[in-house]
Design a protein around this motif. Structure first.
Motif, PDB file in Angstrom:
ATOM      1  N   ILE A  54      62.598 -19.307-112.914  1.00  0.00           N
ATOM      2  CA  ILE A  54      62.454 -20.656-112.347  1.00  0.00           C
ATOM      3  C   ILE A  54      63.580 -20.940-111.362  1.00  0.00           C
ATOM      4  CG2 ILE A  54      62.476 -23.114-112.901  1.00  0.00           C
ATOM      5  CD1 ILE A  54      61.115 -22.430-115.542  1.00  0.00           C
ATOM      6  N   ALA A  55      64.814 -20.550-111.731  1.00  0.00           N
ATOM      7  CA  ALA A  55      65.946 -20.771-110.840  1.00  0.00           C
ATOM      8  C   ALA A  55      65.790 -19.991-109.538  1.00  0.00           C
ATOM      9  CB  ALA A  55      67.246 -20.379-111.543  1.00  0.00           C
ATOM     10  N   CYS A  56      65.254 -18.774-109.625  1.00  0.00           N
ATOM     11  CA  CYS A  56      65.055 -17.967-108.412  1.00  0.00           C
ATOM     12  C   CYS A  56      63.961 -18.536-107.521  1.00  0.00           C
ATOM     13  CB  CYS A  56      64.722 -16.528-108.799  1.00  0.00           C
ATOM     14  SG  CYS A  56      66.087 -15.641-109.565  1.00  0.00           S
ATOM     15  N   CYS A  57      63.006 -19.211-108.110  1.00  0.00           N
ATOM     16  CA  CYS A  57      61.929 -19.808-107.315  1.00  0.00           C
ATOM     17  C   CYS A  57      62.348 -21.108-106.640  1.00  0.00           C
ATOM     18  CB  CYS A  57      60.716 -20.070-108.205  1.00  0.00           C
ATOM     19  SG  CYS A  57      59.854 -18.577-108.768  1.00  0.00           S
ATOM     20  N   VAL A  58      63.276 -21.831-107.241  1.00  0.00           N
ATOM     21  CA  VAL A  58      63.637 -23.161-106.744  1.00  0.00           C
ATOM     22  C   VAL A  58      65.007 -23.162-106.061  1.00  0.00           C
ATOM     23  CG1 VAL A  58      64.023 -25.571-107.397  1.00  0.00           C
ATOM     24  CG2 VAL A  58      62.227 -24.242-108.536  1.00  0.00           C
ATOM     25  N   GLY A  59      65.971 -22.458-106.657  1.00  0.00           N
ATOM     26  CA  GLY A  59      67.360 -22.542-106.207  1.00  0.00           C
ATOM     27  C   GLY A  59      67.599 -22.178-104.756  1.00  0.00           C
ATOM     28  N   PRO A  60      67.153 -20.998-104.270  1.00  0.00           N
ATOM     29  CA  PRO A  60      67.456 -20.627-102.878  1.00  0.00           C
ATOM     30  C   PRO A  60      66.898 -21.600-101.850  1.00  0.00           C
ATOM     31  CG  PRO A  60      66.768 -18.708-104.121  1.00  0.00           C
ATOM     32  CD  PRO A  60      66.519 -19.890-104.999  1.00  0.00           C
ATOM     33  N   GLY A  61      65.653 -22.013-102.024  1.00  0.00           N
ATOM     34  CA  GLY A  61      65.069 -22.949-101.069  1.00  0.00           C
ATOM     35  C   GLY A  61      65.800 -24.275-101.057  1.00  0.00           C
ATOM     36  N   LEU A  62      66.172 -24.769-102.234  1.00  0.00           N
ATOM     37  CA  LEU A  62      66.912 -26.029-102.309  1.00  0.00           C
ATOM     38  C   LEU A  62      68.292 -25.881-101.690  1.00  0.00           C
ATOM     39  CD1 LEU A  62      66.854 -28.921-103.395  1.00  0.00           C
ATOM     40  CD2 LEU A  62      67.800 -28.042-105.553  1.00  0.00           C
ATOM     41  N   PHE A  63      68.937 -24.740-101.926  1.00  0.00           N
ATOM     42  CA  PHE A  63      70.268 -24.501-101.351  1.00  0.00           C
ATOM     43  C   PHE A  63      70.215 -24.506 -99.821  1.00  0.00           C
ATOM     44  CE2 PHE A  63      73.028 -21.245 -99.480  1.00  0.00           C
ATOM     45  CZ  PHE A  63      74.282 -21.770 -99.782  1.00  0.00           C
ATOM     46  N   VAL A  64      69.253 -23.780 -99.249  1.00  0.00           N
ATOM     47  CA  VAL A  64      69.150 -23.715 -97.794  1.00  0.00           C
ATOM     48  C   VAL A  64      68.837 -25.089 -97.215  1.00  0.00           C
ATOM     49  CG1 VAL A  64      67.833 -22.731 -95.881  1.00  0.00           C
ATOM     50  CG2 VAL A  64      68.482 -21.287 -97.817  1.00  0.00           C
ATOM     51  N   ALA A  65      67.945 -25.837 -97.875  1.00  0.00           N
ATOM     52  CA  ALA A  65      67.580 -27.161 -97.373  1.00  0.00           C
ATOM     53  C   ALA A  65      68.768 -28.112 -97.380  1.00  0.00           C
ATOM     54  CB  ALA A  65      66.438 -27.728 -98.209  1.00  0.00           C
ATOM     55  N   VAL A  66      69.606 -28.036 -98.405  1.00  0.00           N
ATOM     56  CA  VAL A  66      70.760 -28.937 -98.496  1.00  0.00           C
ATOM     57  C   VAL A  66      71.851 -28.530 -97.509  1.00  0.00           C
ATOM     58  CG1 VAL A  66      72.623 -29.710-100.008  1.00  0.00           C
ATOM     59  CG2 VAL A  66      70.293 -29.573-100.885  1.00  0.00           C
ATOM     60  N   VAL A  67      72.166 -27.226 -97.457  1.00  0.00           N
ATOM     61  CA  VAL A  67      73.253 -26.761 -96.592  1.00  0.00           C
ATOM     62  C   VAL A  67      72.899 -26.960 -95.116  1.00  0.00           C
ATOM     63  CG1 VAL A  67      74.564 -24.725 -95.881  1.00  0.00           C
ATOM     64  CG2 VAL A  67      74.106 -25.122 -98.291  1.00  0.00           C
ATOM     65  N   VAL A 162      60.982 -19.816 -97.245  1.00  0.00           N
ATOM     66  CA  VAL A 162      60.178 -21.042 -97.146  1.00  0.00           C
ATOM     67  C   VAL A 162      61.084 -22.260 -97.008  1.00  0.00           C
ATOM     68  CG1 VAL A 162      58.558 -22.518 -98.379  1.00  0.00           C
ATOM     69  CG2 VAL A 162      58.224 -20.045 -98.371  1.00  0.00           C
ATOM     70  N   GLY A 163      62.163 -22.306 -97.793  1.00  0.00           N
ATOM     71  CA  GLY A 163      63.076 -23.437 -97.694  1.00  0.00           C
ATOM     72  C   GLY A 163      63.708 -23.551 -96.322  1.00  0.00           C
ATOM     73  N   GLY A 164      64.109 -22.416 -95.738  1.00  0.00           N
ATOM     74  CA  GLY A 164      64.703 -22.454 -94.416  1.00  0.00           C
ATOM     75  C   GLY A 164      63.729 -22.881 -93.333  1.00  0.00           C
ATOM     76  N   LEU A 165      62.499 -22.357 -93.404  1.00  0.00           N
ATOM     77  CA  LEU A 165      61.513 -22.698 -92.381  1.00  0.00           C
ATOM     78  C   LEU A 165      61.093 -24.161 -92.479  1.00  0.00           C
ATOM     79  CD1 LEU A 165      59.261 -19.495 -92.455  1.00  0.00           C
ATOM     80  CD2 LEU A 165      61.013 -20.108 -90.791  1.00  0.00           C
ATOM     81  N   LEU A 166      61.001 -24.687 -93.699  1.00  0.00           N
ATOM     82  CA  LEU A 166      60.617 -26.094 -93.848  1.00  0.00           C
ATOM     83  C   LEU A 166      61.750 -27.023 -93.426  1.00  0.00           C
ATOM     84  CD1 LEU A 166      58.682 -26.067 -97.244  1.00  0.00           C
ATOM     85  CD2 LEU A 166      57.743 -26.182 -94.939  1.00  0.00           C
ATOM     86  N   ALA A 167      63.002 -26.625 -93.686  1.00  0.00           N
ATOM     87  CA  ALA A 167      64.127 -27.507 -93.388  1.00  0.00           C
ATOM     88  C   ALA A 167      64.546 -27.456 -91.926  1.00  0.00           C
ATOM     89  CB  ALA A 167      65.313 -27.152 -94.289  1.00  0.00           C
ATOM     90  N   VAL A 168      64.494 -26.281 -91.307  1.00  0.00           N
ATOM     91  CA  VAL A 168      65.008 -26.117 -89.942  1.00  0.00           C
ATOM     92  C   VAL A 168      63.895 -25.820 -88.948  1.00  0.00           C
ATOM     93  CG1 VAL A 168      66.666 -24.859 -88.510  1.00  0.00           C
ATOM     94  CG2 VAL A 168      67.190 -25.296 -90.910  1.00  0.00           C
ATOM     95  N   GLY A 169      62.977 -24.935 -89.321  1.00  0.00           N
ATOM     96  CA  GLY A 169      61.886 -24.607 -88.411  1.00  0.00           C
ATOM     97  C   GLY A 169      61.855 -23.139 -88.043  1.00  0.00           C
ATOM     98  N   ASN A 170      60.740 -22.744 -87.473  1.00  0.00           N
ATOM     99  CA  ASN A 170      60.507 -21.350 -87.086  1.00  0.00           C
ATOM    100  C   ASN A 170      60.963 -21.145 -85.648  1.00  0.00           C
ATOM    101  OD1 ASN A 170      59.627 -18.727 -86.919  1.00  0.00           O
ATOM    102  ND2 ASN A 170      57.464 -19.237 -86.723  1.00  0.00           N
ATOM    103  N   HIS A 171      62.260 -20.877 -85.482  1.00  0.00           N
ATOM    104  CA  HIS A 171      62.859 -20.685 -84.166  1.00  0.00           C
ATOM    105  C   HIS A 171      63.408 -19.262 -84.042  1.00  0.00           C
ATOM    106  CE1 HIS A 171      62.442 -24.984 -83.709  1.00  0.00           C
ATOM    107  NE2 HIS A 171      63.225 -25.199 -84.760  1.00  0.00           N
ATOM    108  N   PRO A 172      63.652 -18.794 -82.815  1.00  0.00           N
ATOM    109  CA  PRO A 172      64.222 -17.447 -82.645  1.00  0.00           C
ATOM    110  C   PRO A 172      65.568 -17.313 -83.343  1.00  0.00           C
ATOM    111  CG  PRO A 172      63.315 -18.248 -80.576  1.00  0.00           C
ATOM    112  CD  PRO A 172      63.283 -19.413 -81.522  1.00  0.00           C
ATOM    113  N   LEU A 173      65.885 -16.089 -83.723  1.00  0.00           N
ATOM    114  CA  LEU A 173      67.121 -15.784 -84.443  1.00  0.00           C
ATOM    115  C   LEU A 173      68.028 -14.956 -83.544  1.00  0.00           C
ATOM    116  CD1 LEU A 173      68.758 -15.619 -87.171  1.00  0.00           C
ATOM    117  CD2 LEU A 173      67.486 -13.507 -87.610  1.00  0.00           C
ATOM    118  N   VAL A 174      69.301 -15.284 -83.511  1.00  0.00           N
ATOM    119  CA  VAL A 174      70.285 -14.524 -82.742  1.00  0.00           C
ATOM    120  C   VAL A 174      70.798 -13.386 -83.609  1.00  0.00           C
ATOM    121  CG1 VAL A 174      72.503 -14.591 -81.564  1.00  0.00           C
ATOM    122  CG2 VAL A 174      70.928 -16.518 -81.368  1.00  0.00           C
ATOM    123  N   GLY A 175      70.684 -12.153 -83.114  1.00  0.00           N
ATOM    124  CA  GLY A 175      71.116 -10.990 -83.874  1.00  0.00           C
ATOM    125  C   GLY A 175      72.612 -10.793 -83.839  1.00  0.00           C
TER     126      GLY A 175
END
Length: 465
Positions: A54-67, A162-175
């Motif tokens: 449960i923590a693996c399903c919820v924690g990372p997405g919530l962390f990315v959305a908050v940070v 999923v958390g990152g895409l919902l919080a920030v969006g699907n934009h290009p990434l700088v390598g």
């Protein structure tokens, strides 16, 4: 003929004769799929496994959305400075954190306890009487542990993405060389990065199985994968010879960064994946050999701790043999961090990020070849050899100003780590690589040339010497 005559015509039974016996039928072991399903059910029914999933399903997405909503970003983490620019950066920030802590702990909780739990509960005799095959018990427990560990890894990656895409969006990434990855390329590369860490996760799982079998009911078996990750993590910080670094199963947890350069640095990654899989197979086979030789009738069995050193020696020998093969088969020499590699990497990153800065400031765009960027790096002054990691690298970047004959310069201070990653901090001029805010389509962001992350290919032959 009467009934009496029929009976009298039969031959009388001998007093010593016995009724015919049915030949004994050998007990067949329970099919593997049923044992696997039973072991998987036992693992999933444990409260700690459910909480972990449960923590693996919820924690990372919530962390990315908050940070991603904060003004202060984890810039000391790879791709941390791009959290506000694209949702794909969040998945990579979580990946870096998971490689250091989450994955070793997950393998400890699952594989490190799958055999020891039977010792603590005293249920080996009942389990073996029901299954009637120690080999199938070992295979079923190993497969059940692998299933849960793969589910944990998949949940972490999916939640972070999923958390990152919902919080920030699907934009290009700088390598890590400054070039922009489109959304499609970013998605494929991020997926490949998460898949690559499956190999070292399997290596930790194999070590966890070995610790669980050898140490029995001792709680130390539960800590073996986590302790191994901590020890090897400390070793990775040291300026090791590159051949020895690649022989460690933890190097894959860092080598995935090479996927985010153009061209991708696939050499170190492929070698590290092969080493990790070799570790996984070797540790699992050692655990199997110890398990099938165990005396399950001994109720006082408390693990094979006395043989723990003898079991660990083959893994140490594997590191030595792998390092020797890598040293002979690859151009790896020294630490792999040299002056010419840093100069080429920094010049390439600067040119790509200069293009990004020009676009954000609405200036005319120029190609990398038009800029003709180069770098001249020095480590610690003239008395120190220009090689190896350290925070005393100083580089001067030069490039041609398009439309004129002049050549511009910019100064960077570099902090280079032993794994080839570096952070370049702009040291002037202010209008080029100083700190100022740039208005971008995704919001305000610092000057992309102010601080930049990069990586050098440690396996690439040096052009000097």
């Amino acid at each position: 003929m009467t009934t009496t005559e029929t009976r009298s015509s039969r031959a009388p039974l001998s007093p010593d004769a016995s009724p015919p016996r049915t030949p004994p039928v050998a007990a067949r072991p329970v099919p593997l799929r049923r044992v696997y399903r039973f072991e998987l059910t036992k693992l999933v029914s444990q409260w700690r496994t459910r909480i972990m999933l449960i923590a693996c399903c919820v924690g990372p997405g919530l962390f990315v959305a908050v940070v991603s909503q904060q003004t202060t970003l984890p810039t000391d983490t790879v791709f941390g400075r791009w959290l506000l620019a694209t949702g794909w950066a969040g998945a990579l920030v979580v990946l870096g954190f998971c490689c250091s802590w989450v994955l070793p702990l997950a393998t400890s909780l699952v594989a490190g306890d799958v055999f020891a739990a039977e010792d603590r509960l005293g249920t080996w005799r009942h389990l073996l009487m029901a299954v009637r095959s120690p080999r199938r018990v070992f295979v079923a427990k190993s497969l059940a542990s692998l299933t849960v560990i793969v589910a944990v890894l998949a949940a972490l990656g999916l939640s972070a993405t999923v958390g990152g895409l919902l919080a920030v969006g699907n934009h290009p990434l700088v390598g890590l060389d400054g070039h922009a990855l489109g959304t499609g390329d970013a998605a494929r590369t991020v997926l490949l990065a998460w898949l690559s860490v499956l190999a070292p996760t399997l290596a930790f799982a194999g070590v966890g199985l070995l610790g669980s079998v050898v140490l029995g009911r001792s709680p130390m078996g539960l800590l073996v994968p986590a302790l191994l990750a901590v020890v090897l993590g400390l070793v990775e910080v040291l300026p090791l010879p590159e051949a020895l670094r690649l022989a460690l199963p933890t190097n894959t947890l860092l080598a995935w960064r090479g996927l985010f350069t153009a061209p991708a640095q696939t050499g170190p990654l492929l070698i590290s994946v092969a080493v990790s899989l070799t570790w996984a197979v070797a540790a699992t086979l050692l655990a199997y050999a110890v398990f099938v030789r165990r005396d399950f009738t001994d109720l006082a069995y408390d693990g094979a701790g006395r043989r723990a050193l003898g079991v660990a020696l083959p893994l140490v020998g594997l590191v030595a043999a792998t390092a020797g093969v890598i040293a002979v088969a690859t151009p790896a020499t020294g630490t792999g961090v040299t002056q010419d590699k840093l100069e080429g990497s920094l010049a390439t990153s600067f040119a790509h990020l200069y293009q990004l800065q020009s676009a954000e400031l609405h200036r005319p765009g120029y190609t990398v070849s038009q800029l003709g960027a180069g770098a001249d790096c020095d480590k610690g002054g003239s008395l120190v050899e220009d090689e190896g990691p350290g925070n005393d690298w100083r580089c001067v970047v030069t490039w041609h100003v398009p439309g004129s004959q002049t050549q511009a310069t910019a100064v960077y201070q570099l902090d280079v780590t032993a794994d080839g990653r570096y952070v370049a901090d702009g040291d002037g001029p202010q209008e080029v690589n100083g700190y100022f805010v740039v208005h971008t389509p995704t919001g305000d962001a610092p000057n992309p040339l102010w601080q930049l992350d990069g990586i050098v290919d440690l396996l690439k032959p040096s052009s000097k010497g």
